[in-house]
Design a protein around this motif. Structure first.
Motif, PDB file in Angstrom:
ATOM      1  N   VAL A  81       0.853  -1.194   0.000  1.00 59.28           N
ATOM      2  CA  VAL A  81       0.000   0.000   0.000  1.00 59.28           C
ATOM      3  C   VAL A  81       0.884   1.238   0.000  1.00 59.28           C
ATOM      4  CG1 VAL A  81      -1.775   1.285   1.240  1.00 59.28           C
ATOM      5  CG2 VAL A  81      -1.836  -1.205   1.236  1.00 59.28           C
ATOM      6  N   VAL A  82       0.652   2.113  -0.989  1.00 60.59           N
ATOM      7  CA  VAL A  82       1.424   3.346  -1.133  1.00 60.59           C
ATOM      8  C   VAL A  82       0.480   4.540  -1.155  1.00 60.59           C
ATOM      9  CG1 VAL A  82       3.337   2.211  -2.357  1.00 60.59           C
ATOM     10  CG2 VAL A  82       1.430   3.158  -3.663  1.00 60.59           C
ATOM     11  N   GLU A  83       1.029   5.722  -0.980  1.00 55.63           N
ATOM     12  CA  GLU A  83       0.221   6.944  -0.966  1.00 55.63           C
ATOM     13  C   GLU A  83      -0.061   7.469  -2.365  1.00 55.63           C
ATOM     14  OE1 GLU A  83       1.913   9.878   1.661  1.00 55.63           O
ATOM     15  OE2 GLU A  83       1.973   8.473   3.348  1.00 55.63           O
ATOM     16  N   THR A  84       0.907   7.355  -3.286  1.00 55.71           N
ATOM     17  CA  THR A  84       0.755   7.952  -4.619  1.00 55.71           C
ATOM     18  C   THR A  84       1.241   6.995  -5.712  1.00 55.71           C
ATOM     19  OG1 THR A  84       2.966   8.922  -4.779  1.00 55.71           O
ATOM     20  CG2 THR A  84       1.292  10.221  -3.613  1.00 55.71           C
ATOM     21  N   PRO A  85       0.790   7.197  -6.949  1.00 55.96           N
ATOM     22  CA  PRO A  85       1.317   6.392  -8.061  1.00 55.96           C
ATOM     23  C   PRO A  85       2.833   6.537  -8.223  1.00 55.96           C
ATOM     24  CG  PRO A  85      -0.712   7.461  -8.734  1.00 55.96           C
ATOM     25  CD  PRO A  85      -0.341   8.039  -7.384  1.00 55.96           C
ATOM     26  N   ALA A  86       3.373   7.684  -7.891  1.00 53.67           N
ATOM     27  CA  ALA A  86       4.825   7.895  -7.986  1.00 53.67           C
ATOM     28  C   ALA A  86       5.586   6.937  -7.069  1.00 53.67           C
ATOM     29  CB  ALA A  86       5.177   9.340  -7.647  1.00 53.67           C
TER      30      ALA A  86
END
Length: 193
Positions: A81-86
């Protein structure tokens, strides 16, 4: 307002682009690279019209499903799980992670009215059906830590192991240049050698 001023103001919506940078970009495009500017405008318009969220992980793609989610060789038992597509790009370039992803497009922030529903946590629950490890790769801000705790409890309820990316002293970093909160977190999270 002149068209030049309008272009300069429009460029300032980009992060890190202030008045001086916008002015420099404007004059560069108009004086030295009109063809490049036209291509930039066309590509930007096309991207805004055609790029949406992946139906599975919520990263940005021009297809219903991104290349990672469409790849049958990815390990569905591991979800990061990440915050942004970057963040996905960073992890893909720096690691050999072969699992799946889920993009929050933010972090929990009750004071700003951002709760689990706004981050579409219900879609994450669907992705966790075949999962045995939830890798939490949120930032180390207060909101990032709150989000990590929420995700950890979500995994625990589903009987899934939750792991968190390590935070602390960067490789090659000297202690004298590390801020106090990073050093305190690194010290508290120390591991046995």
């Amino acid at each position: 307002m002149s068209l030049i001023s309008e272009l300069m103001n429009a460029l300032q919506i980009l992060p890190g682009v202030g008045a001086k940078t916008a002015q420099r970009l404007t004059f560069h495009l108009l004086q030295k690279d009109k063809l490049g500017g036209k291509h930039l405008a066309e590509t930007l318009l096309k991207s805004i019209e055609l790029i949406n969220e992946c139906e599975s992980c919520r990263t940005l793609t021009e297809h219903p499903m991104c290349k990672i989610c469409a790849n049958p060789n990815r390990d569905v038992s591991k979800v990061c799980v990440v915050e942004t597509p970057a963040d996905i790009i960073q992890i893909e370039q720096a690691t050999d992670f072969k699992g799946k992803y889920f993009v929050l497009h933010g972090k929990l922030s009750p004071i700003d009215g951002i709760g689990p529903a706004e981050l579409k946590m219900n879609k994450l629950v669907e992705l966790l059906i075949d999962c045995d490890e939830l890798i939490i790769a949120t930032g180390s801000t207060v909101e990032g830590e709150t989000t990590a705790q929420f995700l950890s409890h979500l995994a625990e309820k589903g009987g899934i192991k939750a792991t968190r990316l390590a935070h602390g002293v960067p490789l090659g970093g000297d202690l004298e240049y590390i801020d106090n909160s990073t050093l305190a977190h690194a010290f508290a999270s120390r591991t046995q050698l």
